[in-house]
Structures are given as structure tokens and as C-alpha cells.
Design an enzyme around this catalytic site. Structure first.
Site, short mmCIF file in Angstrom:
data_model
loop_
_atom_site.label_atom_id
_atom_site.label_comp_id
_atom_site.label_asym_id
_atom_site.label_seq_id
_atom_site.Cartn_x
_atom_site.Cartn_y
_atom_site.Cartn_z
N ASP A 1 29.53 42.21 51.72
CA ASP A 1 28.16 42.74 51.83
C ASP A 1 28.19 44.18 52.34
OD1 ASP A 1 27.23 40.24 51.14
OD2 ASP A 1 26.65 39.66 53.18
N ARG B 1 30.95 46.64 49.73
CA ARG B 1 30.70 46.95 48.31
C ARG B 1 29.83 48.18 48.08
NH1 ARG B 1 30.75 40.65 46.18
NH2 ARG B 1 33.00 40.65 45.86
N THR C 1 35.39 41.78 40.66
CA THR C 1 35.29 42.36 39.31
C THR C 1 33.81 42.44 38.88
OG1 THR C 1 35.39 40.23 38.20
CG2 THR C 1 37.52 41.31 38.67
N SER C 2 33.57 43.16 37.81
CA SER C 2 32.19 43.26 37.30
C SER C 2 31.68 41.89 36.86
CB SER C 2 32.14 44.24 36.12
OG SER C 2 32.40 45.54 36.61
N ARG D 1 31.63 76.05 26.07
CA ARG D 1 32.30 75.74 24.82
C ARG D 1 31.31 75.86 23.65
NH1 ARG D 1 37.24 75.52 22.36
NH2 ARG D 1 37.22 73.98 20.68
N SER E 1 40.02 36.64 42.02
CA SER E 1 38.58 36.33 42.03
C SER E 1 38.34 35.00 42.72
CB SER E 1 38.05 36.24 40.59
OG SER E 1 38.33 37.42 39.89
N VAL F 1 43.34 39.75 51.19
CA VAL F 1 42.81 38.49 50.65
C VAL F 1 43.60 38.08 49.42
CG1 VAL F 1 40.81 37.39 49.56
CG2 VAL F 1 40.47 38.86 51.55
N GLU G 1 37.49 44.79 44.73
CA GLU G 1 36.33 44.35 45.55
C GLU G 1 35.35 43.51 44.76
OE1 GLU G 1 36.66 46.85 49.37
OE2 GLU G 1 34.82 45.89 48.78
C1 LIG Z 1 44.43 49.14 42.93
C2 LIG Z 1 44.01 47.84 43.53
C3 LIG Z 1 43.71 47.77 44.88
C4 LIG Z 1 43.35 46.56 45.46
N1 LIG Z 1 43.15 46.49 46.83
C5 LIG Z 1 42.99 45.27 47.41
C6 LIG Z 1 42.98 45.14 48.85
O1 LIG Z 1 43.08 46.13 49.59
N2 LIG Z 1 42.87 43.89 49.38
C7 LIG Z 1 42.77 42.77 48.61
O2 LIG Z 1 42.67 41.67 49.16
N3 LIG Z 1 42.77 42.87 47.25
C8 LIG Z 1 42.89 44.07 46.64
N4 LIG Z 1 42.93 44.17 45.26
C9 LIG Z 1 42.80 42.96 44.47
C10 LIG Z 1 41.51 42.90 43.66
O3 LIG Z 1 40.41 42.69 44.51
C11 LIG Z 1 41.70 41.80 42.59
O4 LIG Z 1 42.63 42.32 41.65
C12 LIG Z 1 40.41 41.42 41.93
O5 LIG Z 1 39.57 40.73 42.82
C13 LIG Z 1 40.63 40.54 40.68
O6 LIG Z 1 41.51 39.49 40.94
P1 LIG Z 1 42.74 39.23 39.94
O7 LIG Z 1 43.44 40.52 39.75
O8 LIG Z 1 43.51 38.08 40.45
O9 LIG Z 1 42.07 38.84 38.56
P2 LIG Z 1 41.59 37.38 38.13
O10 LIG Z 1 40.80 36.76 39.19
O11 LIG Z 1 42.77 36.63 37.60
O12 LIG Z 1 40.63 37.74 36.92
C14 LIG Z 1 41.11 38.08 35.61
C15 LIG Z 1 39.87 38.29 34.74
O13 LIG Z 1 39.11 37.06 34.65
C16 LIG Z 1 37.79 37.28 35.09
N5 LIG Z 1 37.30 36.11 35.83
C17 LIG Z 1 37.94 35.40 36.80
N6 LIG Z 1 37.15 34.44 37.26
C18 LIG Z 1 35.98 34.53 36.59
C19 LIG Z 1 34.75 33.82 36.63
N7 LIG Z 1 34.55 32.81 37.49
N8 LIG Z 1 33.76 34.20 35.79
C20 LIG Z 1 33.95 35.24 34.93
N9 LIG Z 1 35.08 35.95 34.85
C21 LIG Z 1 36.07 35.60 35.67
C22 LIG Z 1 37.87 38.51 36.01
O14 LIG Z 1 36.61 39.15 36.10
C23 LIG Z 1 38.92 39.35 35.29
O15 LIG Z 1 38.31 40.06 34.23
C24 LIG Z 1 43.25 45.39 44.66
C25 LIG Z 1 43.53 45.47 43.29
C26 LIG Z 1 43.94 46.65 42.73
C27 LIG Z 1 44.30 46.65 41.27
#
Ligand SMILES: Cc1cc2nc3c(=O)[nH]c(=O)nc-3n(C[C@H](O)[C@H](O)[C@H](O)COP(=O)(O)OP(=O)(O)OC[C@H]3O[C@@H](n4cnc5c(N)ncnc54)[C@H](O)[C@@H]3O)c2cc1C
Length: 391
Positions: free
Chosen positions: A252, A255, A377-378, A280, A144, A137, A375
Site C-alpha cells: 500500500d 506502490r 505485475t500489471s 528534426r 506473484s 519476499v 512490486e
Molecule cells: C529487477 C527486479 C527487481 C526486483 N526486486 C525485488 C525485491 O527487491 N524484493 C522482492 O521480494 N522481489 C523483487 N523482485 C521480484 C518481483 O516482484 C517478481 O518478479 C514479480 O512479483 C513477479 O513474480 P515472478 O517473477 O515469480 O513471476 P510469476 O509470478 O511467475 O508470473 C509470471 C507471469 O504470470 C502472471 N501471473 C501470475 N499469477 C497470475 C494470476 N493470478 N493472474 C494473472 N496473471 C498471473 C504474471 O503477471 C506474469 O506475467 C524483483 C524483480 C526484478 C526483475
């Protein structure tokens, strides 16, 4: 009293696993002790992909657990997947991520595919040939914000031509095929997304660089590029425009498993701390007798149990009328945050030794961070909860 989607299910609540589930748990625990824990530090150091461990786990039925029986799998429930994810995650969340990624990659087919697709991709390819599948994805400019993806699928006769790239894809360097989300109608927002199955060998597919990571180093994370890749229409999952709904439905089901691996990491932190804090001594007593340390470990135990309950609740209710998307969001956000706290606190309990690679908690701290990111972010989990609360 505020209505709760779980009230109906609460009447049938049970904290007892069945005899089969207990056997599964034991099998996964023994497997972790024998196959994962002894190699975890070395695989982490060299970022070794656990291919042999994957195949051994597959032979035991700990991989592809969600594939239905009619396509050669065991059709395990999400709860059963969580039981296994906790055990493997206890050993090494890098290895468990690699071993369990097929469950994520196959979900679009399980949830949205037709019988021919299921028979070929789930039955022949995953079950019979033992292949890997990755779920694709995320893009460089859209994580996100899934709807912001740029990968394009254009219909040409009986095929689609796919152009674009995906980033941070787990197991991508090893995957034999991919479940890929692309835009079939870029002007239609979330209604313009469609899912496809793309073979690794299709001309125009290339896997780019493998990322060097802070933690979960035994898992493979790479980029994939699609350049004029011709995909037959038979490889489209569901109808055009259904991709966004399918991606959300996948979360769903996936996660709770991610939360469960974070639960496993918490249990590891807890058990390592209990052992260490008994042995310890400081100021003439075992350090757990210093209340500041004892309470940290007590909090770890509380949070571990609470994370597990939220995870099992989400897992048990998915697919039932009592389900609500808040449930996996609670589980994933809480388990990830509490696992992060447990890993930070475990290093504190170990003092200076906790900072050293000779002790297992240093690795837990590096491995844990990704649980708050992948999957969803928090922050995104909390957005889901807010959306449901204020509907
Ligand atoms: C080790 C690893 C394995 C992964 N495996 C997969 C995989 O197999 N398949 C796949 O498709 N993806 C995968 N991912 C991608 C992962 O799901 C994304 O990195 C994640 O969803 C966050 O997207 P981003 O990195 O673009 O961050 P961004 O979306 O750019 O977010 C950056 C920050 O802004 C915050 N943010 C963004 N939008 C909002 C909002 N609306 N409200 C509040 N905060 C927000 C985020 O929470 C984050 O803290 C993987 C990532 C890693 C690092």
C-alpha cells in the site's frame, strides 16, 4: 451513483504543493541534473551500482525519507516520497531504484516493528551508519503467488532457524540487513507467514549471483541464500502469522513510489520528444507538424498527467479512511503501462536514431519494462482491482 472511496477526500482536493514540497521537488530535480543524468548512460553500460550517489542523496535527505522523526528521519509522507521518486526517475530509473530501495526494505519495520527494533534498525543502522536494507519476499518458485514461498523459519528456544532462498532482490549484494518473509507454519497458508530482520553478517547468510539485466542496469539484483541462519526472537517483526498482512500493507505504501518513478520516466520521454520533434525536420517541416507524430506526443502528455494524478491520489489517501487497495493498483498499473507506451513511442518519434545508444530514449525503452513486473505485475494489479470491484 456508484460509491467511490475517494468521494469524501475529493472535497479537499488540491493540486498545489506546499512551499516545502516545492523546495523538496527542486532539490531532487537539481540533484538529478547534477548527479544522475551525467553518469546514467555509463552506469547503465557497466551496470555500476550508484553507491556514491546513494550517499550524496542520503546527505540531502532524499534517502530513508519515510523514517519517522523520533528515529532520526524526516518522516516524509508517501506523497513527498513520490515527488522525489518522479524527479530521480526522470534521470535514471536504475539509479532511482537503488537509491529508493531502503524505503521499501524498512517499511516492514516502520509499519510492524516495535520501538526497540525501530531505534536499532531504522535509527542506528539506516540513519546513523548509512546502511542499505533489502526487502525479501520473492523466491524462485513463488513471485506473484507470495503464499507459495518455501523459506522456512522454525522456532528453537529463543531463536528461529531460517532455511531457504530469495531471488531478484534489489540491492542484495550491498545490503547490510534484510527484511525477510518466511513460513513459520507451512500448513496455515497465508496465515503461516512471518517477517524477520536478518543481519547480513549472521552465519549462514550468503548473497549469490548478481543478475545481468535488460534495463535498470545500475540497480543491483541478486539472490540470497539462508542456510540454518539463527535469528533471535527479538528480530521477529510483529507476531507469528502476521507476515502476509504486513507484506500487503507494505505494498500500500510502496506502490505509489514505484508508480511515481514510472511517471518520471514518462516525463523524460515526453520532454525528449518535444525537443527532438521541434528540431528534426522531414518533408520540409519539423516532425511534430506531421499529425501522426504530434498526436503521439500529445498522448504522452495526457498519459503522463493522468498517471501522475492517480499516483498522487493513491499517495495522498494511503493511511486515511478514504483509502482502498484499488488506488495504488490503479496508479501502478496505469503508470507502468503508460510509461511503457511512452518509451516505445519515443523511440518511434526519434526514428532510427531512437534505436541508437547515443540518444536517451533507447535506454528508456530497456528501463521501462520492469515497471510492469516488480512490486506486483500489471496482471496482479488488475486482479486487486477486480477483487475490490466484485467484493
Ligand atoms: C529487477 C527486479 C527487481 C526486483 N526486486 C525485488 C525485491 O527487491 N524484493 C522482492 O521480494 N522481489 C523483487 N523482485 C521480484 C518481483 O516482484 C517478481 O518478479 C514479480 O512479483 C513477479 O513474480 P515472478 O517473477 O515469480 O513471476 P510469476 O509470478 O511467475 O508470473 C509470471 C507471469 O504470470 C502472471 N501471473 C501470475 N499469477 C497470475 C494470476 N493470478 N493472474 C494473472 N496473471 C498471473 C504474471 O503477471 C506474469 O506475467 C524483483 C524483480 C526484478 C526483475
Amino acid at each position: 451513483m456508484m460509491a467511490s472511496p475517494t468521494m469524501e477526500a475529493a472535497a479537499g482536493v488540491s493540486f498545489t504543493l506546499t512551499a516545502e514540497q516545492l523546495m523538496l521537488q527542486k532539490m531532487a530535480r537539481d540533484f538529478t541534473a547534477k548527479e544522475i543524468i551525467p553518469v546514467a548512460a555509463e552506469f547503465d553500460e557497466h551496470a555500476t551500482f550508484p553507491e556514491d550517489i546513494f550517499h550524496k542523496a542520503r546527505e540531502l535527505g532524499l534517502v530513508n525519507m519515510n523514517i519517522p522523526a523520533e528515529f532520526g528521519g524526516v518522516g516524509a509522507s508517501v506523497l513527498e516520497e513520490c515527488i522525489v521518486a518522479e524527479e530521480l526517475g526522470y534521470g535514471c530509473t536504475g539509479i532511482s531504484t537503488s537509491v529508493s530501495t531502503n524505503s521499501l526494505g524498512s517499511l516492514p519495520i516502520i509499519l510492524g516493528g516495535n520501538d526497540q527494533q525501530k531505534a536499532h534498525w531504522l535509527g542506528d543502522r539506516l540513519m546513523d551508519r548509512g546502511e542499505f536494507v533489502s526487502y525479501c519476499v520473492t523466491e524462485a518458485g513463488a513471485g506473484s503467488n507470495v503464499v507459495g514461498m518455501q523459506t522456512r523459519a522454525e522456532r528453537k528456544g529463543g531463536s528461529y532457524i531460517i532455511n531457504g532462498s530469495k531471488i531478484f532482490i534489489t540491492n542484495a549484494s550491498h545490503a547490510h540487513f534484510f527484511t525477510v518473509f518466511a513460513k513459520t507454519n507451512p500448513d496455515a497458508g497465508h496465515k503461516g507467514m512471518t517477517a524477520f530482520i536478518i543481519d547480513r553478517d549472521a552465519p549462514g547468510v550468503s548473497v549469490g549471483k548478481k543478475f545481468d539485466k535488460l534495463g535498470q542496469r545500475a540497480s543491483d539484483t541478486a539472490e540470497i541464500v539462508f542456510e540454518n541462519v539463527e535469528v533471535p526472537v527479538e528480530n521477529r517483526i510483529g507476531e507469528e502469522g502476521q507476515g502476509f498482512y504486513l507484506a500487503m500493507k507494505v505494498f500500500d505504501y510502496s506502490r505509489p513510489g514505484v508508480a511515481a518513478a514510472a511517471v518520471g520516466l514518462q516525463r523524460r520521454a515526453l520532454e525528449e520528444c518535444v525537443k527532438y520533434a521541434k528540431e528534426r525536420e522531414a518533408f520540409g517541416v519539423p516532425i511534430f507538424q506531421h499529425q501522426a507524430i504530434g498526436h503521439k506526443i500529445a498522448d504522452m502528455a495526457i498519459n503522463y498527467e493522468a498517471s501522475r494524478l492517480l499516483t498522487w491520489q493513491a499517495a495522498a489517501l494511503v493511511g486515511t479512511p478514504a483509502y482502498n487497495p484499488k488506488l495504488p493498483a490503479y496508479a501502478k498499473a496505469f503508470a507502468a503501462d503508460m510509461a511503457t507506451k511512452a518509451a516505445v513511442d519515443a523511440v518511434q518519434v526519434f526514428g532510427g536514431y531512437g534505436f541508437m545508444k547515443e540518444y536517451p530514449v533507447e535506454k528508456l525503452l530497456r528501463d521501462v519494462k520492469i515497471f510492469q513486473i516488480y512490486e506486483g505485475t500489471s496482471e496482479i494489479q488488475r486482479n486487486v482491482i477486480v477483487r475490490e470491484l466484485f467484493k
